[in-house]
Design a protein around this motif. Structure first.
Motif, short mmCIF file in Angstrom:
data_model
loop_
_atom_site.label_atom_id
_atom_site.label_comp_id
_atom_site.label_asym_id
_atom_site.label_seq_id
_atom_site.Cartn_x
_atom_site.Cartn_y
_atom_site.Cartn_z
N VAL A 81 0.78 -1.08 0.14
CA VAL A 81 -0.04 0.02 0.00
C VAL A 81 0.91 1.30 0.13
CG1 VAL A 81 -1.77 1.26 1.18
CG2 VAL A 81 -1.99 -1.32 1.17
N TYR A 87 -8.15 6.58 2.57
CA TYR A 87 -8.59 5.12 2.79
C TYR A 87 -9.28 4.91 4.14
CZ TYR A 87 -5.48 4.29 -1.08
OH TYR A 87 -4.88 4.25 -2.18
N ARG A 137 -8.73 7.48 -5.19
CA ARG A 137 -9.30 6.50 -6.12
C ARG A 137 -9.81 7.30 -7.34
NH1 ARG A 137 -12.81 2.86 -2.75
NH2 ARG A 137 -13.73 4.92 -2.17
N GLU A 139 -7.90 -2.48 -1.23
CA GLU A 139 -6.76 -1.46 -1.52
C GLU A 139 -5.70 -1.90 -2.23
OE1 GLU A 139 -7.39 0.69 2.93
OE2 GLU A 139 -5.87 -0.71 2.37
#
Length: 1555
Positions: free
Chosen positions: A85, A110, A146, A213
């Motif tokens: 990540v 997130y 995103r 993720e």
């Protein structure tokens, strides 16, 4: 990628606005510090915390510096999350950074719980403390990481990605106090409170969330890698791209006196141009030589700052620009000052100047310093645009080596910081403040303060800055103090101060100009001038910095611009505060990316607290709070308005959504009432409107202040006056006051200050000494300038008064048994005011020991002598005297000599006292004195004056007057120039001459340079005055007028006025009572005075001159007249002897004033004194009386012209004629009409002069309407046309006309030569004929003697008269007069001796007689008479001579056989003899030819039958004693047959020829 609805509607927001402008703004400003935010990029900061905290932060400088250069390579290792990540987040961050975005531009959100569906808006997951710190009234849009995705790998798609990312970064950048933050935690601050915040933000993630993720990050990374690979394949040299920083400048913290370098590297194509800024102001290397060094080598740009001082603490910006865009990078430089003990090893050796903090520590080097200022700057006057320097020398005692004072300059109590406008300098002993370009903002009270430890001294003086000369005469001065009052994204409010000078006409408003920092292009912000001194400027680019200026405008034009404002950025205040409060210390740590639970978009609620915070005639400013219900994305605002009393709401900003909770509305109708409301909008829709505001009337809420009151001036110095006033009632937001001054009577006001002063007291400098001034004050606020206050009382400019100096020369004038009379001389200096009295003190002296002082008088005495009573007889006393004026009592004089109180028993008078001299010239002076106090036993009857050279012995005294003087003055004459003299005076009474006075002098007989005399003048009102001027006056000097040397203060016949160094004494009614000597003395000088004598003769002259001036008239050179101009215009004019520039003229027609307009044109030439009025045409209604009334000062005059009846009609006719003449002259015309001229040959020449002719122009002559043929053709070379009439006579009388014509028109000229005109012409002809007569000549004839003269030709109109010896001749048969051809004669038949004498022929031409004379006597007569006798005999012979009277033909043709009979008459006395000749042979009579002579007079010639032989030449010869004569004739005899034959042969010959 999908865009919010408002971006689709307003394309200029998501395209042109978002790419280059926003990227520039993003690069300029960093994300604001928050309690939970941890920055990945930072700079060393100047901290105000404790030294321990500072050292803790400084320890991390090296670590942060190293990390800042490798942040892209080592990003993944710094995160505390999972490696996968973290790597994805770092890749996304690096992409944004490589494209010019900061870490706040790409925020990856997130959360531990994710919705199965992708939502447009996310909630923020923040700690409780963070939420409490966030403002509750403002929300910002949030965009998830995103949402950053790529739909294709093309230039277009790539550009869209950049634009979308830029917009996302902009929304986050300009958000206020709320949003999702990406946090990095530094190892240095792990133990701080932020650790708790971070732990609260961590949530345990499920396996499902982690897998999701990871999948999203892999997808994003793959897309970014493909995009980067695509661009690597392209040739970047052929692609234009905006600048981007490869290496950004790094912040530094340094000590004073050290050098610092800022480095950066920039990429871009074409090669960017880089500019360095300090606090948003471009750095000018030339303006600070040696301070800055800017270099650019091999793509590396360097700014070096030498010898840093505290003023170098600032934010520095590197701005790179090329054709594709502009980008900026910031770095801070903090210069720290050493606060501990002095350590000389830290600084350069040999330095001689250090700050005070090093020179005097708390332990100190000296217990006390004495600070003095020498060579100080005075009150200064400058003009805008000029340079000025203020300076003074600072002397400090005791002097400590290597240590210097701390010098600080102040303006109006505020410290002056060096800038591009003003620089300070300290040379070691002299402090200097230099203005490179004066502005009115620089006006004020300047103070220089020198501090040494706890001690300081300061000195102040005022600086006045006058307005620069206007480019347009009459335009207003420039405004001043342009300040940015309020700034946000949508507008910046500019405020300024109005100028003191409006150029002579009221200021109509102001124009505001803006200029983007870094450019030189100015643009005007408003089309209509604004009157209110506050204006919101819109149309700015968010994030850009601007400077502003203001220009005033009146009816004449636009004035000069003001000084530019300080730069200001178009940002919200909250954003500015966030940027300013960000920490500059480096931080390291991990980024924690969170994501809130996605929800549906929320339509924002209505804004709250909507209000009108400012309303003027030009605009209205609204303010509100953002709604609490607004979702989590950015919101925009729409403003609506409606007129009061209606519900017709209209949207104001349809095309330009508002982003800030403030807005300025324009284009509102002044005087109308409105209500306003606001709506919010975001991607979910448009919310409900806010509550409407109260009814607002468009207009200035702030009223123009009322004028100040109670203006009181007071004396200060000889060039300044202190003015005080009271603040106007109900005054709001006063900016200050403007003060103006005017010399009394001038009517011209001048500003005393050009920068509004606060308070109610001001010192007006630069005034003229001795002049009287009045003052007025205006109050200023943003709404404008108040009306002027009432004028103050007049005040004369002179130094403030002070007590007088001590008197001198105390002497005893008279002594009695118990009293004494003292005398003294007045003080040298009166203190600027009249001495109002004296106080005398005395004390006893016993055995040489003085006692205590006692007061001799309680009430001040006005004279310079005083009698002290109640003394002790035979006691010795000492005295002292003190003078007093309105300022107070002066110092007492020196103690006098000791005087014994005893009775004086002398009979003669005492000495005169108070001797003084005045009017000193090279050969004369005036001596004055006062009578002695002690007159003796009898009154004083006169005075004797003695004189001697100052260097002479006492026995050289000599008297100036033989008889005693009755008055107490004497004009001493006959002095020797350059010699020094002393004088004394003695009084005399019946007992004798008394003691001499004290000496007056020595005085040098000289006329000092600049000496002036009393001058008499008569003004325009006929008032007679005596005038005197003195250039050598002291500040306290005054003028004293006297008549016969007696002061005239209380004289009702005189009036005295003094101003400055001039004084005037005016006679109210000059008469015989005023005869005498008038003198003027100047006090507090060395005897400066002058006098003027008015005797009877001078009195008469002055009274006559006064009468002339009392009733002045304007002298007129030419009275009012009228003339006709070329085109028929009428000119009325008059001329005065002279006119001043202020002369005025009133034009009166029939007792009504007329003014310039279409009908009348007026003009005044004051140089020549000509006054004119023009009229195009005279009409019937213009008949009447015209008057010009002239006023020149007090002088008046007028001139009148009456145009009525026949006079007006004639003038009107002439004007019309001239008009027609002008029209006529547009074609061929006569410049001179037809006229006649008699030539020298006595011919008449008709001539005319023509003009404007051409080749085709023809000319035709007529007489009595019949054309005259002219042989010669006119060529018009000389423009003269003529017609010559020879031997002019009555037959030539008639009307002559000549006509000119061509295609442009025709013109004709007529000349009447009949009646009187013909007589006039004949008179001239006769005159010329008479002048052509030759002298009289004598001619003898057979009849007698003829006197004659020839003329050119003769006409009957010429009268001829003859006279003999002065007696007219009576004509008879013997004496006759006549004219034969051109000969005029007098015939004297059978002359006798009585005919001898002088004969005169007079030719009379009708006006004048012309005489010719001949003397017929003496030899002339004898010769003429002899000739007469001879001619008479010859005439007799000729008369009786034989001759053939007639009868014989010349030729006789006769047929043969015919008879020929000829008869001839013969005359002669005696009877002549007759004979005939044939062919010159004598012919005898026979039968064939019969010749007879009968009766002595008839001769016959007969041939009975002629034959051919008879043909021949015949002659008749007659002869007597007086002569003979032959008469010839020819006889031709022909035969008829031959003739017939010859006739017949002629046709035959003709036929032969024809053949």
């Amino acid at each position: 990628m999908s865009l919010p609805f408002y971006q689709k509607l307003h394309q200029h927001y998501d395209r042109s606005y978002r790419n280059r402008d926003l990227s520039t703004t993003m690069s300029q400003y960093q994300q604001k510090k928050k309690s939970s935010a941890i920055y990945t990029h930072g700079s060393t900061a100047y901290s105000s915390r404790s030294s321990a905290a500072h050292r803790q932060e400084s320890a991390a400088v090296s670590q942060a510096s190293a990390a800042s250069y490798q942040h892209q390579a080592s990003r993944a290792s710094e995160f505390a999350l999972s490696s996968a990540v973290s790597h994805k987040a770092a890749s996304a961050y690096d992409y944004g950074y490589s494209h010019g975005l900061t870490d706040s531009s790409l925020m990856l959100d997130y959360s531990s719980k994710l919705s199965p569906q992708t939502k447009r808006a996310k909630k923020s997951l923040l700690s409780g403390e963070e939420k409490e710190n966030l403002p509750s009234d403002y929300m910002v849009p949030i965009f998830s990481g995103r949402q950053v995705h790529v739909s294709g790998i093309t230039d277009t798609e790539e550009q869209r990605i950049k634009e979308a990312a830029a917009y996302i970064a902009q929304r986050n950048l300009l958000a206020s106090e709320e949003g999702v933050t990406a946090s990095k935690q530094s190892s240095v601050s792990k133990q701080s409170m932020s650790t708790l915040h971070q732990e609260e933000a961590f949530e345990k993630k499920s396996r499902k969330v982690a897998i999701r993720e990871k999948a999203e990050q892999l997808s994003l990374k793959k897309t970014l890698e493909e995009t980067e690979a695509f661009h690597k394949k392209l040739n970047e040299d052929n692609l234009l791209h905006a600048p981007e920083f490869v290496i950004k400048p790094r912040s530094h913290t340094v000590w004073e006196k050290e050098n610092v370098k800022l480095h950066c590297s920039v990429a871009g194509w074409p090669a960017p141009r880089l500019t360095w800024y300090k606090n948003q102001v471009p750095i000018n290397v030339q303006a600070h030589p040696g301070k800055y060094v800017i270099e650019s080598r091999y793509g590396v740009h360097t700014l070096e700052i030498n010898a840093c001082d505290f003023e170098d603490t600032a934010q520095y910006r590197a701005s790179a620009m090329n054709a594709k865009g502009e980008i900026s990078a910031y770095a801070s430089v903090v210069v720290k000052r050493y606060k501990g003990e002095f350590d000389d090893t830290r600084f350069h050796s040999g330095a001689s100047t250090y700050p005070l903090s090093f020179a005097v520590t708390p332990y100190g080097y000296a217990s006390r310093f004495e600070i003095h200022f020498d060579d100080k700057f005075e009150v200064s006057f400058g003009r805008e645009g000029e340079t000025m320097s203020l300076g003074c020398r600072v002397v400090i005692t005791p002097e400590i080596k290597h240590f210097q004072p701390e010098i600080q300059w102040y303006r109006n109590g505020a410290p002056v910081s060096p800038s591009k406008w003003v620089q300070t300098h300290w040379s070691g002993d002299r402090a200097t403040l230099t203005f490179s370009h004066l502005n009115k903002e620089d006006e004020g009270l300047y103070t220089v303060r020198a501090r040494m430890g706890e001690y300081y001294e300061q000195y102040s003086a005022y600086v006045f800055v006058r307005d620069a000369d206007a480019e347009i005469e009459g335009a207003p001065a420039s405004p001043l103090d342009v300040v940015c009052l309020d700034a946000n994204k949508d507008y910046i409010i500019i405020t300024w101060k109005q100028p003191a000078v409006d150029g002579g006409s009221p200021i109509l408003g102001y124009f505001i100009d803006k200029c983007e920092v870094g450019t030189d292009t100015w643009s005007q912000c408003n089309d209509i001038p604004v009157k209110f001194a506050r204006f919101p400027v819109t149309g700015l680019i968010e994030g850009r910095s601007y400077i502003f200026r203001v220009r005033a405008v009146n009816k004449v034009g636009i004035g000069l611009p003001s000084r530019v404002s300080e730069p200001v950025a178009a940002l919200d205040p909250a954003e500015k505060a966030r940027l300013k409060s960000r920490p500059s210390a480096p931080w390291t740590g991990q980024i924690i990316v969170t994501e809130e639970e996605p929800t549906e978009g929320v339509v924002p609620g209505p804004p709250t607290d909507l209000s009108v915070i400012e309303a003027t005639q030009s605009y209205v400013v609204l303010s509100w709070k953002p709604p609490r219900q607004r979702g989590h994305e950015g919101i925009l605002y729409f403003i609506e308005k409606c007129e009061a009393g209606t519900e017709n709401w209209q949207r104001v900003n349809t095309e330009l959504p508002v982003k800030s909770p403030r807005f300025a509305l324009f284009d509102l109708a002044e005087g109308k009432s409105y209500r306003f409301r606001v709506r919010c909008s975001n991607s979910a829709g448009v919310g409900e409107p806010s509550e409407a505001t109260e009814v607002t009337v468009v207009g200035d809420k702030l009223d123009i202040p009322k004028p100040p009151s109670n203006i009181i001036p007071s004396r200060n110095t000889d060039t300044s006056v202190v003015v005080t006033w009271e603040e106007p009632k109900d005054a709001k937001e006063l900016v200050g006051y403007y003060i103006e001054s005017s010399i009394v009577g001038s009517g011209k006001w001048e500003p005393c200050n050009n920068n509004p002063v606060k308070g109610t007291r001001f010192t007006c400098h630069g005034l003229k000494t001795g002049q009287s001034y009045i003052f007025r004050v205006r109050a200023v606020n943003a709404a404008g300038l108040s009306e002027y206050s009432q004028d103050s009382e007049a005040i004369e400019v002179k130094a403030a008064i002070a007590p007088p100096s001590p008197p001198c020369d105390i002497t005893c004038l008279e002594s009695f048994r118990d009293s004494m009379v003292l005398g003294w001389k007045q003080p040298d200096k009166t203190g600027g005011a009249e001495i109002t009295g004296y106080y005398v003190n005395y004390r006893e002296v016993i055995d040489g020991v003085p006692g205590r002082w006692r007061e001799a008088n309680i009430k001040a005495v006005s004279d310079e002598a005083y009698k002290i009573s109640n003394l002790k007889e035979n006691m010795v006393y000492q005295f002292q005297v003190a003078a007093m004026n309105i300022a107070g009592l002066g110092a007492p004089s020196a103690v006098s000599a000791s005087f014994k109180c005893e009775e004086w028993t002398i009979a003669v008078p005492g000495p005169p006292h108070s001797l003084k001299y005045s009017e000193v010239r090279k050969t004369s002076l005036v001596l004055q004195w006062k009578p002695p106090i002690h007159s003796g036993r009898t009154p004083v009857t006169g005075y004797f004056v003695d004189i001697k050279e100052a260097s002479a012995r006492e026995d050289r005294w000599r008297g100036l007057n033989e008889a005693a003087l009755k008055h107490t003055y004497l004009k001493v004459q006959g002095l020797k120039e350059g010699e020094s003299y002393v004088f004394r005076v003695r009084a005399v009474n019946q007992a004798g001459v008394g003691k001499p006075s004290d000496l007056a002098g020595p005085v040098v007989a000289e006329t000092r340079p600049g000496t002036k005399e009393v001058v008499v003048s008569v003004d325009d009102n006929g008032i007679i005055s005596l005038n005197f001027e003195c250039d050598q006056m002291a500040p306290s000097s005054e003028f004293t007028w006297s008549k016969d040397y007696v002061p005239t203060e209380d004289s009702p016949r005189l009036e005295v006025e003094s101003k400055g160094n001039k004084t005037k004494m005016t006679f109210k009614d000059l008469g015989t009572e005023d005869l005498g000597i008038y003198s003027c003395d100047v006090t507090d000088t060395d005897g400066i005075a002058s006098s003027y004598l008015i005797d009877e003769e001078e009195l008469k002259r002055l009274l006559a001159l006064s009468q002339e001036h009392k009733f002045p008239t304007v002298p007129v050179k030419s009275e009012l007249a009228v003339e006709i101009l070329e085109k028929g215009q009428v000119r009325f004019w008059m001329q005065a002897e002279k006119l001043s520039p202020n002369a005025k003229v009133n034009y009166i027609f029939n007792e009504k004033e007329i003014f310039e307009g279409p009908k009348y044109k007026m003009h005044i030439d004051r140089n020549t004194g000509i006054i004119e009025m023009f009229m195009e045409k005279l009409q019937d209604e213009d008949e009447g009386t015209y008057t010009f009334q002239v006023q020149d000062g007090r002088a008046t005059g007028h001139s009148t012209l009456v145009l009525i009846g026949d006079v007006y009609k004639k003038l009107q006719k002439e004007a019309e004629f001239q008009r027609q003449e002008w029209i006529r002259k547009q074609g061929p015309h006569f410049a001179e009409y037809l006229s006649w001229e008699v030539t020298g040959e006595c011919n008449v020449l008709l001539k005319c002069k023509v003009a404007n002719i051409k080749k085709e122009t023809s000319i035709i002559w007529y007489k009595d309407d019949r054309e005259i043929s002219v042989d010669e053709k006119h060529d018009f070379k000389d423009g003269i046309c003529t017609l010559l009439i020879t031997e002019f006579s009555k037959k030539d009388a008639g009307i002559y006309e000549v006509v000119l014509k061509d295609d442009r028109g025709k013109d004709k000229s007529r000349l009447k030569l009949v009646d009187e005109a013909f007589k006039e012409l004949m008179t001239e002809v006769c005159r010329i004929i008479a002048l052509s007569a030759t002298d009289l000549k004598i001619q003898s004839t057979a009849e007698g003697i003829r006197l004659y003269s020839f003329v050119t030709y003769y006409v009957d109109d010429l009268k001829v008269n003859w006279s003999h010896n002065g007696t007219p001749i009576k004509y008879s048969d013997r004496i006759k007069s006549g004219v034969t051809g051109e000969q005029i004669w007098l015939q004297i038949n059978e002359p006798t001796p009585n005919d001898k004498g002088k004969y005169v022929m007079e030719l009379f031409d009708g006006k004048t007689g012309h005489q010719k004379m001949v003397d017929l006597s003496g030899q002339a007569y004898d010769e003429a008479f002899a000739e007469f006798q001879r001619l008479k005999q010859a005439a007799i012979a000729e008369k009786n001579r034989a001759r053939v009277v007639g009868g014989l033909p010349d030729v006789v043709t006769i047929q043969e056989g015919k008879a020929l009979n000829l008869t001839c008459i013969v005359w002669g006395d005696p009877t002549p003899e007759v004979s005939w000749l044939k062919n010159e042979k004598l012919l005898a009579s026979d039968e064939h030819c019969n010749l007879r002579f009968e009766a002595g007079k008839t001769a016959y010639f007969t041939i009975s039958g002629v034959r051919t032989s008879d043909s021949g030449k015949y002659g008749l010869v007659v002869k007597n004693k007086y002569g003979s004569e032959i008469s010839d004739f020819t006889v031709s005899v022909f035969i008829p047959e031959e003739e017939a034959r010859s006739v017949a042969e002629e046709p035959q010959k003709g036929n032969k020829k024809a053949k």
